[in-house]
Enzyme design. Structure first.
Site, PDB file in Angstrom:
ATOM      1  N   ARG A 118     -14.441 -47.414 -41.080  1.00  0.00           N
ATOM      2  CA  ARG A 118     -13.052 -47.031 -41.318  1.00  0.00           C
ATOM      3  C   ARG A 118     -12.640 -46.038 -40.233  1.00  0.00           C
ATOM      4  O   ARG A 118     -13.274 -44.983 -40.072  1.00  0.00           O
ATOM      5  CB  ARG A 118     -12.907 -46.384 -42.706  1.00  0.00           C
ATOM      6  CG  ARG A 118     -11.500 -45.900 -42.958  1.00  0.00           C
ATOM      7  CD  ARG A 118     -11.285 -45.172 -44.278  1.00  0.00           C
ATOM      8  NE  ARG A 118      -9.969 -44.549 -44.166  1.00  0.00           N
ATOM      9  CZ  ARG A 118      -9.590 -43.447 -44.772  1.00  0.00           C
ATOM     10  NH1 ARG A 118     -10.394 -42.802 -45.590  1.00  0.00           N
ATOM     11  NH2 ARG A 118      -8.385 -42.961 -44.573  1.00  0.00           N
ATOM     12  N   HIS A 163      -3.059 -41.601 -40.100  1.00  0.00           N
ATOM     13  CA  HIS A 163      -3.941 -40.529 -40.560  1.00  0.00           C
ATOM     14  C   HIS A 163      -3.464 -39.200 -39.953  1.00  0.00           C
ATOM     15  O   HIS A 163      -4.165 -38.567 -39.166  1.00  0.00           O
ATOM     16  CB  HIS A 163      -5.394 -40.838 -40.172  1.00  0.00           C
ATOM     17  CG  HIS A 163      -6.424 -40.090 -40.982  1.00  0.00           C
ATOM     18  ND1 HIS A 163      -7.408 -40.719 -41.709  1.00  0.00           N
ATOM     19  CD2 HIS A 163      -6.608 -38.764 -41.196  1.00  0.00           C
ATOM     20  CE1 HIS A 163      -8.168 -39.812 -42.313  1.00  0.00           C
ATOM     21  NE2 HIS A 163      -7.702 -38.613 -42.016  1.00  0.00           N
ATOM     22  N   GLU A 208      -4.257 -40.049 -47.663  1.00  0.00           N
ATOM     23  CA  GLU A 208      -3.882 -38.896 -48.488  1.00  0.00           C
ATOM     24  C   GLU A 208      -2.413 -38.503 -48.322  1.00  0.00           C
ATOM     25  O   GLU A 208      -2.091 -37.434 -47.795  1.00  0.00           O
ATOM     26  CB  GLU A 208      -4.806 -37.709 -48.174  1.00  0.00           C
ATOM     27  CG  GLU A 208      -6.254 -38.025 -48.493  1.00  0.00           C
ATOM     28  CD  GLU A 208      -7.210 -36.845 -48.281  1.00  0.00           C
ATOM     29  OE1 GLU A 208      -6.750 -35.746 -47.935  1.00  0.00           O
ATOM     30  OE2 GLU A 208      -8.418 -37.037 -48.482  1.00  0.00           O
ATOM     31  N   ASN A 348     -10.313 -41.369 -52.108  1.00  0.00           N
ATOM     32  CA  ASN A 348     -11.068 -40.319 -51.425  1.00  0.00           C
ATOM     33  C   ASN A 348     -11.481 -39.316 -52.494  1.00  0.00           C
ATOM     34  O   ASN A 348     -10.665 -38.951 -53.349  1.00  0.00           O
ATOM     35  CB  ASN A 348     -10.200 -39.583 -50.399  1.00  0.00           C
ATOM     36  CG  ASN A 348      -9.850 -40.435 -49.188  1.00  0.00           C
ATOM     37  OD1 ASN A 348     -10.218 -41.610 -49.105  1.00  0.00           O
ATOM     38  ND2 ASN A 348      -9.141 -39.835 -48.250  1.00  0.00           N
ATOM     39  N   TYR A 350     -13.914 -35.623 -52.925  1.00  0.00           N
ATOM     40  CA  TYR A 350     -14.876 -34.631 -52.430  1.00  0.00           C
ATOM     41  C   TYR A 350     -15.372 -33.717 -53.531  1.00  0.00           C
ATOM     42  O   TYR A 350     -16.530 -33.355 -53.593  1.00  0.00           O
ATOM     43  CB  TYR A 350     -14.249 -33.779 -51.313  1.00  0.00           C
ATOM     44  CG  TYR A 350     -14.103 -34.568 -50.043  1.00  0.00           C
ATOM     45  CD1 TYR A 350     -15.165 -34.666 -49.150  1.00  0.00           C
ATOM     46  CD2 TYR A 350     -12.934 -35.270 -49.760  1.00  0.00           C
ATOM     47  CE1 TYR A 350     -15.061 -35.429 -47.996  1.00  0.00           C
ATOM     48  CE2 TYR A 350     -12.826 -36.026 -48.605  1.00  0.00           C
ATOM     49  CZ  TYR A 350     -13.889 -36.102 -47.730  1.00  0.00           C
ATOM     50  OH  TYR A 350     -13.789 -36.866 -46.603  1.00  0.00           O
ATOM     51  N   GLU A 416     -13.491 -42.242 -48.920  1.00  0.00           N
ATOM     52  CA  GLU A 416     -14.085 -41.031 -48.333  1.00  0.00           C
ATOM     53  C   GLU A 416     -14.864 -40.294 -49.407  1.00  0.00           C
ATOM     54  O   GLU A 416     -14.406 -40.186 -50.541  1.00  0.00           O
ATOM     55  CB  GLU A 416     -13.020 -40.046 -47.796  1.00  0.00           C
ATOM     56  CG  GLU A 416     -12.436 -40.391 -46.465  1.00  0.00           C
ATOM     57  CD  GLU A 416     -11.413 -39.353 -45.976  1.00  0.00           C
ATOM     58  OE1 GLU A 416     -11.541 -38.155 -46.295  1.00  0.00           O
ATOM     59  OE2 GLU A 416     -10.485 -39.775 -45.265  1.00  0.00           O
TER      60      GLU A 416
END
Ligand SMILES: *[C@@H]1O[C@H](CO)[C@@H](O)[C@H](O)[C@H]1NC(C)=O
Ligand SMILES: *[C@@H]1O[C@H](CO)[C@@H](O)[C@H](O)[C@H]1NC(C)=O
Ligand SMILES: *[C@@H]1O[C@H](CO)[C@@H](O)[C@H](O)[C@H]1NC(C)=O
Ligand SMILES: *[C@@H]1O[C@H](CO)[C@@H](O)[C@H](O)[C@H]1NC(C)=O
Ligand SMILES: *[C@@H]1O[C@H](CO)[C@@H](O)[C@H](O)[C@H]1NC(C)=O
Ligand SMILES: *[C@@H]1O[C@H](CO)[C@@H](O)[C@H](O)[C@H]1NC(C)=O
Length: 511
Positions: A118, A163, A208, A348, A350, A416
């Site tokens: 990606r 992005h 995002e 995504n 985290y 992600e």
């Protein structure tokens, strides 16, 4: 007191894990441990067609900021205007120099064994002023060469169309606040489909979008041009982003569907658990979900804005004496046009937060005051080496089940997930390996125990890179880059060897 949501202190040390490994038997690959207890590591437990990938983005790795006709982006502009915008006064002028070293990057991807890469295309490298009337052939050539390398090695490209690196020329007309950008973005995306669509079968319109919208009203994000219009401009930007996403999806359906690609957008799913089990905090956690994930996912997967956003922002707008809501309205036709414009859910993830109800906020109005919740951490959660990210694999699993319930068990691609180390004190990346073991283990639980439909997992990141305002101080790569050497020498870290082994074992099982 914080609610210890089940198992929140169950992050296991290696020695504990060994004990469990020996003491637990596998029955049809399903762990018999209690629900959030991490089961033994088994590489055999991903579906046969599961894809492992790795990610980067253009501004963060390419460098070559003004080479061969590339125009400036808003990140070029801010880092040159305000060198202290990043904590180490860094910029992406050279970064990991992937503009020149992409062949080496593709070799690394192949060597580690990833099936998907990606990456994002730099809009102003292809269109220096953002518009299709001025195409930079050198920019097209660069991405064509990269795609040819990938395809020759059997690596599937997943391209992020945007992005965060908007051409400065488009920011000069208001960027994402200007409704004209919907059409301009669609034309750019169409150029990519026409040029690269035979090689690219995975497209993400935006990375995002919530961060893109917040970028307009937040001092630490770019372009930070409307910081006095919090809670207004960010919703206008979000509105345009959603319309732009839908326009690109619809034009692909009409004109490029023979290319048989899949399209989505990468939504950050670092949402909240309730801080306590009071009704107020549970509602706060639900608002956290709807204001972060739901803002973009609800219009696309369900239809229109989440009711809780609609109701609160309309109500506050009236209380503030406004004659229109700060959250724009879609027309009935637009709601239908936007709904269903994703072929899969790109998540995504985290870290996770706790949400507590609250009403005292510094800036009113703002997105934060509209949400009406405070975010905090459970003090028992270990940190990544960058403090705002906690290591909570059970939270990852919880988020996936939340997406399953909210959006009708969509096909999910983890677009992600990763672990930051801090260059001030790291010597190796064993902690990244521990992170991967627990998060991939939680992911298997999501698939096999919770019935989540996860198609693949993409790790952030292939390379150490320019990590926005953290500059080069936060390291996220499986492969380290020597930013002091003009050669930007790449070295596979321990985690890269670990990942190679992990993917290899998955293949062995399914041969
Ligand atoms: C940033 O963009 C503005 C508006 O286009 C321009 O005037 C300025 O010169 C740019 N700054 C740099 C350092 O490129
Ligand atoms: C960064 O530098 C500019 C001047 O170039 C100054 O106005 C600003 O206060 C500085 N910001 C920080 C965070 O030091
Ligand atoms: C709404 O308010 C704005 C700003 O206060 C004003 O310019 C506008 O004329 C008003 N519109 C209507 C329909 O009252
Ligand atoms: C890395 O650690 C240093 C020293 O503790 C700290 O000052 C810095 O903010 C950290 N960097 C990041 C990106 O968290
Ligand atoms: C990665 O490897 C490089 C080169 O061996 C080393 O200098 C660096 O400390 C390692 N970083 C991490 C996070 O392991
Ligand atoms: C950079 O690479 C060149 C060619 O491989 C080599 O001769 C040189 O020693 C390298 N320089 C550094 C600082 O690593």
């Amino acid at each position: 007191m914080y609610l210890m949501f089940e198992g929140s202190n169950n992050v296991l040390t290696n020695s504990m894990k060994n004990v469990i490994l020996m003491g637990t038997s596998l029955i049809l690959g399903v762990s018999v441990c209690e629900s959030y207890m991490l089961g033994p590591i088994s590489h055999t437990m991903f579906p046969e067609d599961f894809l492992f990938g790795v990610a980067t983005s253009a501004y963060q790795i390419e460098g070559g900021w003004n080479e061969d006709g590339k125009g400036p982006s808003i990140w070029d502009n801010i880092t040159h205007e305000q060198p202290n915008f990043t904590i180490d006064s860094a910029n992406g002028d050279i970064s990991a120099d992937s503009y020149h070293k992409y062949k080496e990057d593709v070799e690394l991807i192949e060597n580690i064994g990833f099936q998907v890469y990606r990456f994002s295309m730099s809009w102003s490298r292809i269109l220096p002023n953002g518009r299709v009337d001025n195409v930079n052939q050198a920019g097209i050539d660069y991405y064509m060469d990269l795609l040819n390398e990938l395809v020759a090695k059997g690596i599937q490209p997943m391209v992020t169309i945007y992005h965060w690196d908007l051409p400065q020329a488009l920011e000069d007309i208001g960027g994402w606040t200007n409704p004209e950008i919907v059409d301009i973005f669609q034309q750019y995306a169409e150029l990519l489909f026409q040029t690269f669509g035979d090689k690219v079968k995975w497209w993400l319109t935006f990375n995002e979008p919530v961060e893109v919208a917040q970028g307009y009203v937040t001092e630490t994000l770019v372009p930070a041009d409307f910081t006095d219009q919090k809670g207004i401009v960010d919703y206008q930007v979000g509105h345009n982003l959603i319309l732009a996403h839908a326009a690109v999806y619809r034009v692909y359906q009409q004109k490029y569907s023979h290319q048989e690609g899949k399209i989505s957008l990468a939504i950050i799913c670092d949402t909240c658990l309730p801080a306590t089990d009071t009704i107020e905090d549970k509602a706060a956690a639900e608002r956290c979900f709807q204001f972060s994930v739901g803002w973009f996912a609800h219009p696309i997967f369900i239809g229109d804005y989440p009711p809780v956003m609609r109701e609160r922002i309309d109500r506050f707008s009236i209380e503030e004496g406004r004659n229109t809501s700060r959250l724009p309205y879609f027309t009935r036709d637009e709601i239908d046009y936007i709904k269903g414009t994703a072929d899969f859910f790109a998540a995504n993830h985290y870290s996770i937060n706790l949400a507590a109800a609250g009403s005292e906020f510094e800036t009113i109005p703002s997105y934060v005051s509209d949400g009406g919740f405070y975010e905090m951490f459970d003090p028992n959660w270990p940190s990544q080496e960058v403090d705002r990210f906690k290591v909570v694999p059970q939270g990852f699993r919880w988020v996936l089940s939340r997406l399953r319930d909210e959006y009708g068990n969509p096909r999910i691609f983890i677009s992600e997930n990763g672990f930051s180390t801090n260059s001030s004190f790291v010597t190796d990346d064993t902690k990244r390996i521990n992170f991967l073991e627990t998060y991939l283990s939680a992911l298997r639980e999501s698939i096999y125990t919770d019935g989540c439909s996860v198609m693949g997992y993409i790790f952030w990141s292939l390379l150490d890179n320019f990590e926005w305002t953290s500059g080069y101080t936060a390291k996220t790569g499986l492969v380290s880059v020597d930013f002091n050497s003009p050669n930007r020498t790449r070295t596979m870290n321990k985690s890269a060897y670990w990942f190679r082994n992990y993917i290899e074992m998955h293949k062995i099982y399914y041969q």
